[in-house]
Design an enzyme around this catalytic site. Structure first.
Site: not given
Length: 497
Positions: A205-206, A209-210, A229, A266, A358
């Site tokens: 995810g982002s 959040g990660g 990731e 991604c 990104e």
């Protein structure tokens, strides 16, 4: 499916996973492999219903989803082969040696063992391959661990149905109840991440959040591995020689890579470095105009894309090559086509604050550089870790320095292609330095199993107390590295020789 798994249910799920972990550790490789194959067969048999659910919840195209489901089924079978092969256990046996160079050596035997219950946070953009039955789940199951999947809110019905199908297949093939379980809701996910019975976690995810989840995993009284990731802009470098040899092919490939699945990948190339005066504008615009409108995964992602796109288009020095389109309905759902912009490298330096982050969607930035620019220096100047770096070159181009720099910046270095489309193979590396991932490793390919095992050494253990991979009779038939007494008694070897 409930939007939030209640707290009392979370406790029962964690306890069931812990109990399953104890049983799984004793199950032989053939049984575990057969269970993975059964899961593969089960989702294949339910493909029509599962794909229909995925289409309704994500807006992804049927062909894309059928290919992704097939990939998911194939990777389950690849991990089954990995389990049977047994090399991932890395079983090492050093027999007792009274004449060892450093003094008498005890009998020491080491093997990789399952870590215990694994929590997997499913991704939104791959509702099969990085979700309930995806690569992280397959790798953890192959290693002998039960898995608790935190369902993604973008496809709740698909998550529930996939979990039902796979759990039934696993249990029907002889694995214990609780081997695969599903929870829902952000609070439930963070509560389970903190649970002392959970021993590792994975996430796709982002970056934001990660990072939150990684910090929770690290702040536990007993910190656990967290394999996230996160973000990647996947820079691409195109030499003048490559342009001269295949400009049209490069333009078409770029648009296909950026526009596929509405750029919600991604591995989408976010920046493409080209010689100034490259002359690709018309070809890129023409190819982009042929891309059909595609729905984004959900309103939240559409909102984020619209915001980032406006930021980029509003940055000084940005030139529009193809404006693309963005359409949203009353509910905020978005439909898009590719947007391609260009900027001189000098303007990129000025606009770093708005350009470098990104953009999750079908937008890429062409960066135009003067003749003689050292691509390797630009890679180090602008980027942190990435999943991929791509090099387009022609015979005679000197890109050795760029390739060496790329290997330090990314987990995968590609030549004369595009980073979207990750092959599921034993040699694949889908991971890279921060912020591409939090803890290294790979989330694609059979090497992903290494994240969910831990090494244990047994010293002077009675034969009957050794795990099967370390016994002299080797009942599981796995590869063993054996150093008999006397073989390594003298210090030396090839390096000394």
């Amino acid at each position: 499916m409930t939007k939030q798994t209640p707290a009392d249910r979370l406790e029962a799920i964690a306890s069931a996973a812990d109990e399953a972990a104890r049983a799984l550790a004793r199950i032989d490789p053939a049984t575990r492999a057969a269970a993975l194959v059964a899961a593969s067969d089960a989702i294949t048999a339910e493909a029509d219903d599962l794909v229909a659910l995925a289409m309704s919840e994500t807006g992804l195209a049927e062909a894309r989803l059928r290919g992704e489901l097939k990939r998911t089924a194939v990777q389950l079978r690849l991990f089954a082969d990995t389990v049977v092969d047994g090399a991932y256990l890395d079983a090492r046996i050093d027999r007792a040696d009274p004449d060892f160079a450093l003094g008498p050596r005890p009998d020491v035997r080491r093997v990789n063992e399952p870590v215990g219950p694994v929590l997997n946070f499913a991704a939104s953009n791959f509702p099969f391959a990085f979700s309930v039955a995806g690569g992280d789940t397959a790798a953890a199951l192959a290693a002998g661990n039960p898995v608790i999947v935190k369902a993604h809110p973008g496809h709740p019905l698909l998550s529930e149905r996939t979990a039902e199908v796979v759990a039934a297949a696993l249990e029907g093939a002889g694995l214990p109840s609780g081997t695969l379980q599903l929870i829902a809701g952000q609070d439930a996910g963070t509560a389970m991440l903190r649970h002392p019975l959970v021993k590792a976690a994975s996430f796709t995810g982002s970056v934001r959040g990660g990072r939150v989840l990684a910090d929770i995993a690290a702040a536990r009284p007993d910190p656990i591995p967290f394999y996230g990731e996160l973000g990647s802009v996947n820079p691409v470098f195109v030499t003048a020689g490559a342009l001269a040899a295949r400009a049209g092919e490069i333009a078409a490939g770029l648009v296909a890579s950026v526009g596929g699945s509405a750029g919600q990948l991604c591995t989408k190339p976010g920046f493409v470095f080209l010689p100034a005066g490259h002359g690709l504008d018309d070809a890129i615009a023409a190819a982009s105009a042929e891309v059909e409108e595609h729905r984004m995964l959900n309103p939240r992602i559409a909102e984020g894309y619209v915001r980032r796109r406006e930021e980029i288009l509003g940055t000084a020095g940005v030139r529009v090559v193809h404006a693309g389109s963005v359409r949203t309905d009353e509910g905020g759902q978005g439909w898009v086509t590719p947007t391609i912009v260009a900027v001189a490298v000098a303007d990129l330096r000025v606009g770093l604050g708005t350009l470098l982050d990104e953009c999750f969607g079908p937008l890429t930035v062409l960066v135009e550089v003067p003749d003689g620019t050292d691509f390797a220096e630009l890679l180090g100047e602008f980027f942190e870790g990435n999943l991929t770096v791509t090099v387009h070159r022609a015979d005679g181009d000197d890109v050795a320095g760029l390739v060496r720099a790329a290997a330090r910046h990314a987990g995968r270095v590609l030549f004369d292609g595009w980073p979207t489309g990750v092959a599921v193979t034993p040699a694949m590396q889908h991971g890279g330095p921060w912020p591409a991932t939090t803890s290294g490793g790979t989330s694609v390919g059979t090497a992903a199993i290494a994240r969910f095992v831990q090494g244990v050494a047994y010293q002077n253990a009675p034969a009957e107390l050794l795990p099967p991979p370390l016994r002299d009779d080797n009942p599981w038939g796995v590869p063993q590295r054996i150093a008999p007494a006397g073989e390594s008694s003298e210090w030396g070897g090839r390096a000394a020789a």
